[in-house]
Write an enzyme that holds these catalytic residues in place. Structure first.
Site, short mmCIF file in Angstrom:
data_model
loop_
_atom_site.label_atom_id
_atom_site.label_comp_id
_atom_site.label_asym_id
_atom_site.label_seq_id
_atom_site.Cartn_x
_atom_site.Cartn_y
_atom_site.Cartn_z
N GLY A 12 0.83 -1.21 0.00
CA GLY A 12 0.00 0.00 0.00
C GLY A 12 0.86 1.25 0.00
CG ASP A 13 0.51 3.89 2.31
OD1 ASP A 13 -0.64 4.31 2.07
OD2 ASP A 13 0.85 3.41 3.40
CD GLU A 14 1.49 0.12 -3.26
OE1 GLU A 14 0.48 0.85 -3.14
OE2 GLU A 14 1.52 -1.06 -2.89
CE LYS A 16 -3.15 1.84 -3.76
NZ LYS A 16 -2.04 1.75 -2.82
N GLY A 17 -2.95 7.10 -5.97
CA GLY A 17 -3.80 8.28 -6.15
C GLY A 17 -3.24 9.22 -7.19
CE LYS A 18 2.69 12.17 -10.18
NZ LYS A 18 3.98 12.80 -10.23
N GLY A 40 -5.84 5.73 1.64
CA GLY A 40 -5.57 7.16 1.70
C GLY A 40 -4.81 7.51 0.44
CG HIS A 41 -5.81 6.21 -2.95
ND1 HIS A 41 -6.53 5.46 -3.84
CD2 HIS A 41 -5.22 5.32 -2.10
CE1 HIS A 41 -6.37 4.17 -3.54
NE2 HIS A 41 -5.59 4.06 -2.48
CD GLN A 224 -6.78 -1.28 1.07
OE1 GLN A 224 -7.59 -1.91 0.41
NE2 GLN A 224 -7.04 -0.07 1.54
CB ALA A 299 -2.44 9.44 3.48
CB THR A 301 -3.54 5.81 10.74
OG1 THR A 301 -2.35 5.39 10.06
CG2 THR A 301 -4.69 4.90 10.36
CG ASP A 333 11.42 12.16 -5.85
OD1 ASP A 333 10.72 11.21 -6.27
OD2 ASP A 333 11.04 12.94 -4.96
N GLY A 413 8.10 13.07 -8.13
CA GLY A 413 7.65 14.10 -7.21
C GLY A 413 6.13 14.09 -7.17
P1 IMO Z 1 -3.75 2.63 0.40
O1 IMO Z 1 -4.89 2.39 -0.54
C1 IMO Z 1 -1.16 1.02 3.49
C2 IMO Z 1 -2.90 -1.94 6.23
C3 IMO Z 1 -3.07 -1.55 7.68
C4 IMO Z 1 -2.91 -2.91 8.34
C5 IMO Z 1 -3.60 -3.83 7.37
C6 IMO Z 1 -5.05 -4.15 7.71
O2 IMO Z 1 -3.60 4.01 0.86
O3 IMO Z 1 -2.49 2.06 -0.18
P2 IMO Z 1 -7.32 -2.77 7.58
O4 IMO Z 1 -7.69 -1.45 8.17
O5 IMO Z 1 -7.40 -2.83 6.10
O6 IMO Z 1 -8.03 -3.92 8.24
O7 IMO Z 1 -5.77 -2.95 7.98
O8 IMO Z 1 -3.56 -3.19 6.11
N1 IMO Z 1 -3.53 -1.02 5.26
C7 IMO Z 1 -2.84 -0.17 4.48
N2 IMO Z 1 -1.53 0.11 4.42
N3 IMO Z 1 -1.99 1.61 2.64
C8 IMO Z 1 -3.32 1.32 2.64
O9 IMO Z 1 -4.16 1.77 1.70
C9 IMO Z 1 -3.81 0.43 3.63
N4 IMO Z 1 -5.02 -0.06 3.96
C10 IMO Z 1 -4.84 -0.95 4.94
O10 IMO Z 1 -2.07 -0.64 8.08
O11 IMO Z 1 -1.56 -3.26 8.40
MG MG Z 2 -2.28 5.19 1.70
#
Ligand code: IMO
Ligand code: MG
Length: 423
Positions: A12-14, A16-18, A40-41, A224, A299, A301, A333, A413
């Site tokens: 997650g958090d790669e 994707k939103g951008k 959180g995008h 995710q 983004a 929590t 970067d 960026g």
């Molecule tokens: P985006 O879309 C990063 C992680 C949580 C936890 C596990 C389970 O922004 O990439 P959950 O609330 O889904 O039951 O939590 O998954 N997690 C993410 N980590 N980016 C996310 O979304 C995440 N959504 C859930 O931190 O380890």
């Molecule tokens: Mg995220």
């Protein structure tokens, strides 16, 4: 026309939103197919940045329809806050967002159950976002769930009460402190559910297929990442939905034969938030440098993210599971100015070298690294391929050879302008 899919290939958090915001310009429709407000995008345009949780990241592009698919779990309270904030930017959110009748709802007691489950796990907790995701999906597959369509029907209050009673019986077995006032949250939820009903509620499976039949491409936005997939991720340290490409089919009602491009988004290094295995995790200054330079704080929590070097075995696994056709590399970067950049090419587990992701989440995994010379200069100011330093190009080439997939887009960026399309 095809359904092209954007997926996160890591934890997650790669970014994707951008990328969805960037690509959305070329698509008449964008659709979220799984997950919920655990996502959180982040999107930045000029001076404005915005974090989306449930609304698809095409919402800021004129003309695009944004569909919240049946595979998504929706919290009316978070949805309303998000929509009102988008509207405050002058974006006609109600015209642009449509919601699947089959999408499931998160109710306040789902959030309590999430907190109770985590408290009961103690040290073994998943590190959930506490948005009620796991309990809402459990009710969906357990055939107890509430759907968008129920909201609009006469028997809704009764269905809600039945589910709430089931939750109350479970909650009574736990000893833990409620993280919020339930009665207040429920009263608010009912108001926000009324707000939700003012949106276009659609049979999304018919709409998506009709769009494709009419020659309009759809961009599916994953939430995710692959390593958090409920089947293929580091179970039980995962989320509760199918984050891989197959999830786009079940989460939108679109057949596998209609999938076109599969864009795999990954960061030039790795992060993870929450618990679970992370073979290349760094606990030293380098890890801190990645966190600070990459602004690696959640983004959704605000939690500091765990950081580490790029993990090729995990990346190859994600590419395999989802049939990724193009890679999108984010945030290289952040590695500017490092003398050397490391990449994990294999794992050593119990004295054996392997490039397979282990089943056992408690296995002692030692990364086998290859070092690359760092690069000089500021990648964030490069606008064309020709401006990129040779050392960075060698890093990209290595990733392409290791995965067998071309890196088609480089994001250097947060701004839309800091994006290079290759070849
Ligand atoms: P985006 O879309 C990063 C992680 C949580 C936890 C596990 C389970 O922004 O990439 P959950 O609330 O889904 O039951 O939590 O998954 N997690 C993410 N980590 N980016 C996310 O979304 C995440 N959504 C859930 O931190 O380890
Ligand atoms: Mg995220």
């Amino acid at each position: 026309m095809k359904l092209d899919v954007v997926l996160g290939l890591q934890w997650g958090d790669e970014g994707k939103g951008k990328i969805v915001d960037f690509l959305a310009e070329r698509y008449p429709a964008v659709a979220r197919f799984q997950g919920g407000p655990n996502a959180g995008h982040s999107i930045r345009f000029g001076e404005t940045s915005f974090v989306l949780h449930s609304v698809p990241s095409g919402v800021f592009r004129k003309g695009a329809i944004n569909i919240i698919g049946n595979g998504v779990v929706l919290d009316p309270t978070i949805f309303r806050q998000e929509c009102e904030a988008i509207e405050a930017l002058g974006v006609p959110v109600r015209e642009r967002v449509k919601i699947a009748r089959r999408a499931h709802l998160i109710i306040p007691t789902h959030k309590l159950l999430d907190a109770a489950d985590e408290a009961a796990l103690g040290k073994a907790k998943i590190g959930s976002t506490l948005k009620g995701i796991g309990p809402a999906y459990s009710d969906k597959t357990g055939r107890n769930g509430l759907r968008m369509g129920d909201l609009c029907e006469a028997g809704f209050q009764e269905k809600y009460e039945t589910l709430r009673r089931k939750h109350a019986a479970r909650l009574a077995q736990y000893q833990f402190e409620y993280p919020f006032d339930l009665a207040e949250a429920e009263a608010q939820w009912m108001k926000d559910a009324e707000y939700l009903k003012t949106f276009d509620i659609i049979d999304a499976e018919y709409e998506t297929n009709a769009l494709l039949d009419a020659g309009k491409a759809i961009l599916a936005e994953g939430a995710q990442g692959s390593m958090l997939d409920v089947d293929f991720g580091s179970y039980p340290f995962v989320t509760s939905s199918s984050t891989a490409c197959a999830g786009a089919c079940t989460g939108l009602g679109v057949a596998p034969s209609r999938i076109g491009k599969v864009y795999g988004v990954f960061k030039a290094y790795c992060t993870r938030v929450g618990s679970g295995p992370f073979p290349t995790e760094l606990f030293d200054e380098t890890g801190e440098r990645l966190r600070q330079r990459g602004h690696e704080f959640g983004a959704t929590t605000g939690r500091p993210r765990r950081t580490g070097w790029l993990d090729i075995p995990a990346l190859k696994y994600a590419v395999m599971i989802s049939g990724v056709t193009e890679l999108i590399m984010m945030k290289a970067d952040v590695l500017d100015g490092f003398d050397t950049v490391k990449v994990c090419c294999d794992y050593r587990i119990g004295g054996v070298t392997t490039d397979r992701v282990p089943y056992d989440v408690y296995a002692e995994v030692e990364p086998v690294y290859r070092e690359f010379p760092g690069w000089k200069g500021d990648l964030g100011s490069c606008r064309t391929e020709a401006e990129l330093p040779d050392e960075f190009r060698a890093y990209i080439r290595f990733i392409e050879e290791a995965t067998g997939v071309p890196v088609r887009i480089l994001s250097l960026g947060p701004d839309r302008e800091q994006t290079i399309i290759r070849g």
